[in-house]
Motif scaffolding. Structure first.
Motif, short mmCIF file in Angstrom:
data_model
loop_
_atom_site.label_atom_id
_atom_site.label_comp_id
_atom_site.label_asym_id
_atom_site.label_seq_id
_atom_site.Cartn_x
_atom_site.Cartn_y
_atom_site.Cartn_z
N GLY A 1 0.82 -1.20 0.00
CA GLY A 1 0.00 0.00 0.00
C GLY A 1 0.86 1.25 0.00
O GLY A 1 2.08 1.18 0.13
N PRO A 2 0.20 2.39 -0.14
CA PRO A 2 0.95 3.65 -0.10
C PRO A 2 1.47 3.90 1.31
O PRO A 2 0.77 3.64 2.30
CB PRO A 2 -0.09 4.70 -0.52
CG PRO A 2 -1.42 4.08 -0.24
CD PRO A 2 -1.23 2.60 -0.36
N GLY A 3 2.68 4.36 1.39
CA GLY A 3 3.32 4.57 2.68
C GLY A 3 2.56 5.48 3.60
O GLY A 3 2.49 5.24 4.81
N TYR A 4 1.95 6.54 3.07
CA TYR A 4 1.26 7.49 3.92
C TYR A 4 0.05 6.87 4.63
O TYR A 4 -0.40 7.38 5.65
CB TYR A 4 0.84 8.74 3.14
CG TYR A 4 -0.27 8.53 2.14
CD1 TYR A 4 -1.60 8.70 2.50
CD2 TYR A 4 0.01 8.16 0.83
CE1 TYR A 4 -2.62 8.51 1.59
CE2 TYR A 4 -1.00 7.96 -0.09
CZ TYR A 4 -2.32 8.14 0.29
OH TYR A 4 -3.32 7.95 -0.61
N ARG A 5 -0.46 5.74 4.12
CA ARG A 5 -1.60 5.08 4.75
C ARG A 5 -1.20 3.82 5.51
O ARG A 5 -1.89 3.39 6.42
CB ARG A 5 -2.62 4.69 3.69
CG ARG A 5 -3.21 5.85 2.98
CD ARG A 5 -4.10 5.38 1.88
NE ARG A 5 -5.47 5.43 2.36
CZ ARG A 5 -6.49 5.04 1.66
NH1 ARG A 5 -6.32 4.53 0.47
NH2 ARG A 5 -7.70 5.13 2.13
N PHE A 6 -0.09 3.21 5.12
CA PHE A 6 0.22 1.86 5.56
C PHE A 6 1.42 1.78 6.50
O PHE A 6 1.54 0.86 7.28
CB PHE A 6 0.46 1.02 4.30
CG PHE A 6 0.58 -0.45 4.52
CD1 PHE A 6 -0.28 -1.15 5.34
CD2 PHE A 6 1.57 -1.16 3.86
CE1 PHE A 6 -0.17 -2.51 5.51
CE2 PHE A 6 1.70 -2.53 4.01
CZ PHE A 6 0.83 -3.19 4.85
N ARG A 7 2.31 2.74 6.44
CA ARG A 7 3.59 2.66 7.16
C ARG A 7 3.42 2.45 8.66
O ARG A 7 4.13 1.66 9.27
CB ARG A 7 4.41 3.92 6.88
CG ARG A 7 5.82 3.85 7.41
CD ARG A 7 6.66 5.03 6.92
NE ARG A 7 7.04 4.81 5.53
CZ ARG A 7 6.64 5.57 4.51
NH1 ARG A 7 5.83 6.59 4.72
NH2 ARG A 7 7.03 5.31 3.29
N ALA A 8 2.49 3.12 9.27
CA ALA A 8 2.32 3.02 10.73
C ALA A 8 1.81 1.65 11.18
O ALA A 8 1.94 1.30 12.35
CB ALA A 8 1.37 4.11 11.21
N ASP A 9 1.26 0.89 10.26
CA ASP A 9 0.64 -0.39 10.61
C ASP A 9 1.43 -1.61 10.17
O ASP A 9 0.91 -2.72 10.21
CB ASP A 9 -0.76 -0.47 10.00
CG ASP A 9 -1.68 0.63 10.49
OD1 ASP A 9 -1.60 0.97 11.69
OD2 ASP A 9 -2.45 1.17 9.68
N VAL A 10 2.69 -1.44 9.77
CA VAL A 10 3.41 -2.60 9.22
C VAL A 10 3.64 -3.70 10.26
O VAL A 10 3.58 -4.88 9.92
CB VAL A 10 4.76 -2.22 8.54
CG1 VAL A 10 4.52 -1.39 7.30
CG2 VAL A 10 5.69 -1.53 9.50
N GLY A 11 3.87 -3.36 11.50
CA GLY A 11 4.06 -4.39 12.52
C GLY A 11 2.80 -5.21 12.73
O GLY A 11 2.84 -6.44 12.79
N GLU A 12 1.67 -4.53 12.81
CA GLU A 12 0.38 -5.21 12.96
C GLU A 12 0.08 -6.05 11.72
O GLU A 12 -0.37 -7.19 11.82
CB GLU A 12 -0.73 -4.17 13.17
CG GLU A 12 -2.09 -4.76 13.39
CD GLU A 12 -3.14 -3.70 13.61
OE1 GLU A 12 -4.33 -4.02 13.42
OE2 GLU A 12 -2.81 -2.55 13.97
N ALA A 13 0.34 -5.48 10.55
CA ALA A 13 0.12 -6.22 9.30
C ALA A 13 1.03 -7.44 9.23
O ALA A 13 0.60 -8.52 8.82
CB ALA A 13 0.35 -5.31 8.10
N GLY A 14 2.28 -7.29 9.63
CA GLY A 14 3.21 -8.41 9.62
C GLY A 14 2.74 -9.55 10.51
O GLY A 14 2.76 -10.71 10.11
N SER A 15 2.28 -9.21 11.71
CA SER A 15 1.77 -10.23 12.63
C SER A 15 0.54 -10.93 12.05
O SER A 15 0.40 -12.16 12.15
CB SER A 15 1.42 -9.60 13.98
OG SER A 15 2.59 -9.10 14.59
N ALA A 16 -0.34 -10.16 11.43
CA ALA A 16 -1.54 -10.75 10.81
C ALA A 16 -1.16 -11.66 9.65
O ALA A 16 -1.75 -12.73 9.46
CB ALA A 16 -2.49 -9.65 10.35
#
Length: 92
Positions: free
Chosen positions: A62-77
């Protein structure tokens, strides 16, 4: 330079930088590409392992401005999703 293509602004430029990224992916169980291919593009990927072998991967981009803050949560999921897929493949 490690790669022929210049890649994005955060692409690893040396073998040592690439090794650090690989070590982080192994430690975390998922890989993050933050502006490594293109500006403001972030991807997270987790391997799907069956019988100890990586057979596929699940990826979110996704675009960094929307997705960057959630990469840890996304990685765990993604790690959890990859485990579910692996179990389903192994059971089939």
């Amino acid at each position: 330079m490690l790669f022929r293509s210049p890649g994005g602004p955060a692409a690893p430029r040396t073998a040592a930088a690439a090794r650090r990224r690989i070590a982080a992916a192994r430690r975390d169980g998922f890989a993050v590409s933050d502006e490594e291919l293109d500006t403001d593009v972030v991807s997270v990927a987790a391997p799907i392992r069956v019988d100890g072998r990586t057979v596929a991967a699940v990826v979110l981009t996704g675009p960094g401005y929307r997705f960057r803050a959630d990469v840890g949560e996304a990685g765990s999921a993604l790690v959890a999703a990859a485990a579910e897929i692996a179990a389903a493949v192994a059971a089939s």
